[in-house]
Write a protein that holds these residues in place. Structure first.
Motif, mmCIF file in Angstrom:
data_model
loop_
_atom_site.group_PDB
_atom_site.id
_atom_site.type_symbol
_atom_site.label_atom_id
_atom_site.label_comp_id
_atom_site.label_asym_id
_atom_site.label_seq_id
_atom_site.Cartn_x
_atom_site.Cartn_y
_atom_site.Cartn_z
ATOM 1 N N SER A 20 -1.456 -4.569 5.318
ATOM 2 C CA SER A 20 -1.515 -4.071 3.951
ATOM 3 C C SER A 20 -2.388 -2.837 3.811
ATOM 4 C CB SER A 20 -2.036 -5.154 3.014
ATOM 5 O OG SER A 20 -1.158 -6.237 3.020
ATOM 6 N N VAL A 21 -1.849 -1.859 3.106
ATOM 7 C CA VAL A 21 -2.581 -0.659 2.766
ATOM 8 C C VAL A 21 -2.900 -0.668 1.271
ATOM 9 C CG1 VAL A 21 -2.453 1.857 2.666
ATOM 10 C CG2 VAL A 21 -1.480 0.638 4.616
ATOM 11 N N VAL A 22 -1.969 -1.224 0.482
ATOM 12 C CA VAL A 22 -2.107 -1.282 -0.967
ATOM 13 C C VAL A 22 -1.832 -2.707 -1.422
ATOM 14 C CG1 VAL A 22 -1.171 -0.447 -3.162
ATOM 15 C CG2 VAL A 22 -1.332 1.099 -1.215
ATOM 16 N N VAL A 23 -2.631 -3.195 -2.374
ATOM 17 C CA VAL A 23 -2.413 -4.504 -2.969
ATOM 18 C C VAL A 23 -2.308 -4.301 -4.473
ATOM 19 C CG1 VAL A 23 -3.322 -6.821 -3.331
ATOM 20 C CG2 VAL A 23 -3.703 -5.670 -1.145
ATOM 21 N N LEU A 24 -1.207 -4.769 -5.064
ATOM 22 C CA LEU A 24 -0.947 -4.609 -6.495
ATOM 23 C C LEU A 24 -0.800 -5.979 -7.144
ATOM 24 C CD1 LEU A 24 1.883 -1.953 -6.105
ATOM 25 C CD2 LEU A 24 -0.480 -1.488 -6.678
ATOM 26 N N PHE A 25 -1.201 -6.085 -8.405
ATOM 27 C CA PHE A 25 -0.980 -7.308 -9.182
ATOM 28 C C PHE A 25 -0.018 -6.980 -10.302
ATOM 29 C CE2 PHE A 25 -2.039 -9.853 -12.971
ATOM 30 C CZ PHE A 25 -1.632 -11.085 -12.494
ATOM 31 N N ASP A 26 1.014 -7.805 -10.462
ATOM 32 C CA ASP A 26 1.975 -7.633 -11.542
ATOM 33 C C ASP A 26 1.895 -8.843 -12.469
ATOM 34 O OD1 ASP A 26 4.373 -6.088 -12.622
ATOM 35 O OD2 ASP A 26 5.125 -8.139 -12.450
ATOM 36 N N ARG A 27 1.422 -8.623 -13.684
ATOM 37 C CA ARG A 27 1.195 -9.711 -14.636
ATOM 38 C C ARG A 27 2.503 -10.372 -15.088
ATOM 39 N NH1 ARG A 27 -2.158 -7.259 -17.998
ATOM 40 N NH2 ARG A 27 -3.929 -8.203 -16.992
ATOM 41 N N LYS A 28 3.525 -9.575 -15.369
ATOM 42 C CA LYS A 28 4.770 -10.119 -15.908
ATOM 43 C C LYS A 28 5.455 -11.084 -14.942
ATOM 44 C CE LYS A 28 8.786 -8.683 -18.550
ATOM 45 N NZ LYS A 28 9.516 -7.517 -19.072
ATOM 46 N N SER A 29 5.478 -10.730 -13.657
ATOM 47 C CA SER A 29 6.109 -11.613 -12.662
ATOM 48 C C SER A 29 5.112 -12.570 -12.022
ATOM 49 C CB SER A 29 6.790 -10.790 -11.572
ATOM 50 O OG SER A 29 5.825 -10.079 -10.823
ATOM 51 N N VAL A 33 1.584 -8.032 -4.843
ATOM 52 C CA VAL A 33 2.471 -7.307 -3.936
ATOM 53 C C VAL A 33 1.613 -6.507 -2.969
ATOM 54 C CG1 VAL A 33 4.304 -5.580 -3.765
ATOM 55 C CG2 VAL A 33 4.236 -7.144 -5.719
ATOM 56 N N THR A 34 1.884 -6.659 -1.672
ATOM 57 C CA THR A 34 1.186 -5.868 -0.661
ATOM 58 C C THR A 34 2.168 -4.872 -0.061
ATOM 59 O OG1 THR A 34 1.642 -7.386 1.170
ATOM 60 C CG2 THR A 34 -0.372 -7.770 -0.113
ATOM 61 N N VAL A 35 1.671 -3.684 0.240
ATOM 62 C CA VAL A 35 2.483 -2.631 0.832
ATOM 63 C C VAL A 35 1.756 -2.132 2.068
ATOM 64 C CG1 VAL A 35 3.553 -0.370 0.460
ATOM 65 C CG2 VAL A 35 3.259 -1.943 -1.473
ATOM 66 N N GLY A 36 2.471 -2.001 3.183
ATOM 67 C CA GLY A 36 1.872 -1.519 4.412
ATOM 68 C C GLY A 36 2.921 -0.964 5.352
ATOM 69 N N TYR A 37 2.470 -0.415 6.471
ATOM 70 C CA TYR A 37 3.351 0.174 7.470
ATOM 71 C C TYR A 37 3.460 -0.752 8.665
ATOM 72 C CZ TYR A 37 2.683 4.375 4.742
ATOM 73 O OH TYR A 37 2.634 5.274 3.719
ATOM 74 N N THR A 38 4.644 -0.797 9.256
ATOM 75 C CA THR A 38 4.846 -1.563 10.479
ATOM 76 C C THR A 38 4.688 -0.626 11.670
ATOM 77 O OG1 THR A 38 7.219 -1.148 10.538
ATOM 78 C CG2 THR A 38 6.479 -3.082 9.298
ATOM 79 N N GLY A 39 4.776 -1.170 12.863
ATOM 80 C CA GLY A 39 4.676 -0.351 14.055
ATOM 81 C C GLY A 39 5.803 0.650 14.173
ATOM 82 N N GLY A 40 6.990 0.292 13.691
ATOM 83 C CA GLY A 40 8.120 1.213 13.694
ATOM 84 C C GLY A 40 8.037 2.130 12.493
ATOM 85 N N ASN A 41 9.079 2.843 12.252
ATOM 86 C CA ASN A 41 9.109 3.783 11.133
ATOM 87 C C ASN A 41 9.619 3.078 9.875
ATOM 88 O OD1 ASN A 41 8.782 6.223 9.891
ATOM 89 N ND2 ASN A 41 10.789 6.994 10.475
ATOM 90 N N SER A 42 8.896 2.049 9.452
ATOM 91 C CA SER A 42 9.327 1.311 8.273
ATOM 92 C C SER A 42 8.136 0.852 7.438
ATOM 93 C CB SER A 42 10.201 0.120 8.659
ATOM 94 O OG SER A 42 9.500 -0.778 9.469
ATOM 95 N N LEU A 43 8.446 0.463 6.238
ATOM 96 C CA LEU A 43 7.469 0.022 5.264
ATOM 97 C C LEU A 43 7.665 -1.466 5.037
ATOM 98 C CD1 LEU A 43 5.423 1.372 3.245
ATOM 99 C CD2 LEU A 43 7.278 1.252 1.586
ATOM 100 N N LYS A 56 6.761 -15.151 -1.541
ATOM 101 C CA LYS A 56 8.046 -15.267 -2.238
ATOM 102 C C LYS A 56 9.127 -14.475 -1.513
ATOM 103 C CE LYS A 56 6.947 -15.627 -7.130
ATOM 104 N NZ LYS A 56 6.861 -14.815 -8.358
ATOM 105 N N TYR A 57 8.824 -13.204 -1.230
ATOM 106 C CA TYR A 57 9.795 -12.311 -0.595
ATOM 107 C C TYR A 57 9.083 -11.384 0.380
ATOM 108 C CZ TYR A 57 12.678 -13.668 -4.565
ATOM 109 O OH TYR A 57 13.359 -14.385 -5.502
ATOM 110 N N ARG A 58 9.837 -10.961 1.378
ATOM 111 C CA ARG A 58 9.349 -9.963 2.330
ATOM 112 C C ARG A 58 10.464 -8.938 2.512
ATOM 113 N NH1 ARG A 58 7.398 -12.708 7.160
ATOM 114 N NH2 ARG A 58 5.394 -12.639 6.097
ATOM 115 N N TYR A 59 10.107 -7.663 2.360
ATOM 116 C CA TYR A 59 11.073 -6.584 2.492
ATOM 117 C C TYR A 59 10.600 -5.627 3.571
ATOM 118 C CZ TYR A 59 11.918 -8.148 -2.311
ATOM 119 O OH TYR A 59 12.139 -8.898 -3.425
ATOM 120 N N ARG A 60 11.521 -5.176 4.418
ATOM 121 C CA ARG A 60 11.235 -4.142 5.411
ATOM 122 C C ARG A 60 12.189 -2.987 5.122
ATOM 123 N NH1 ARG A 60 9.098 -4.448 10.981
ATOM 124 N NH2 ARG A 60 8.856 -6.627 10.453
ATOM 125 N N LEU A 61 11.623 -1.825 4.807
ATOM 126 C CA LEU A 61 12.422 -0.680 4.398
ATOM 127 C C LEU A 61 12.201 0.486 5.353
ATOM 128 C CD1 LEU A 61 11.423 -0.880 0.637
ATOM 129 C CD2 LEU A 61 13.458 -1.845 1.698
#
Length: 83
Positions: A20-29, A33-43, A56-61
């Motif tokens: 994780s590089v960024v940690v966000l809190f969303d009140r409505k949901s 949410v954590t955002v970070g970089y993987t070893g490859g060229n993805s988020l 709940k969910y994990r996304y690799r973009l």
């Protein structure tokens, strides 16, 4: 991430997110949410329940394209621009 009682600061729940590089809190949901970089060229985005810190969910973009995230119907409407 740790969920603690106040004022005792007793740990209730712990979630490990080592990229994780960024940690966000969303009140409505009621999500963290954590955002970070993987070893490859993805988020890596991970969405946790704010009350239990259960994943709940994990996304690799892929970072080869730009991304815009907005969901005002389901969240307070965070926007993340990545290019």
């Amino acid at each position: 991430l740790a969920l603690v009682e106040y004022p005792t600061m007793r740990s209730i729940s712990v979630a490990v997110s080592d990229m994780s590089v960024v940690v966000l809190f969303d009140r409505k949901s009621a999500s963290v949410v954590t955002v970070g970089y993987t070893g490859g060229n993805s988020l890596m985005l991970q969405q946790y329940d704010a009350r239990s810190l259960k994943l709940k969910y994990r996304y690799r973009l892929q970072l080869s394209v730009g991304w815009l995230f907005q969901s005002p119907e389901n969240s307070d409407g965070y926007r993340i621009f990545i290019g």
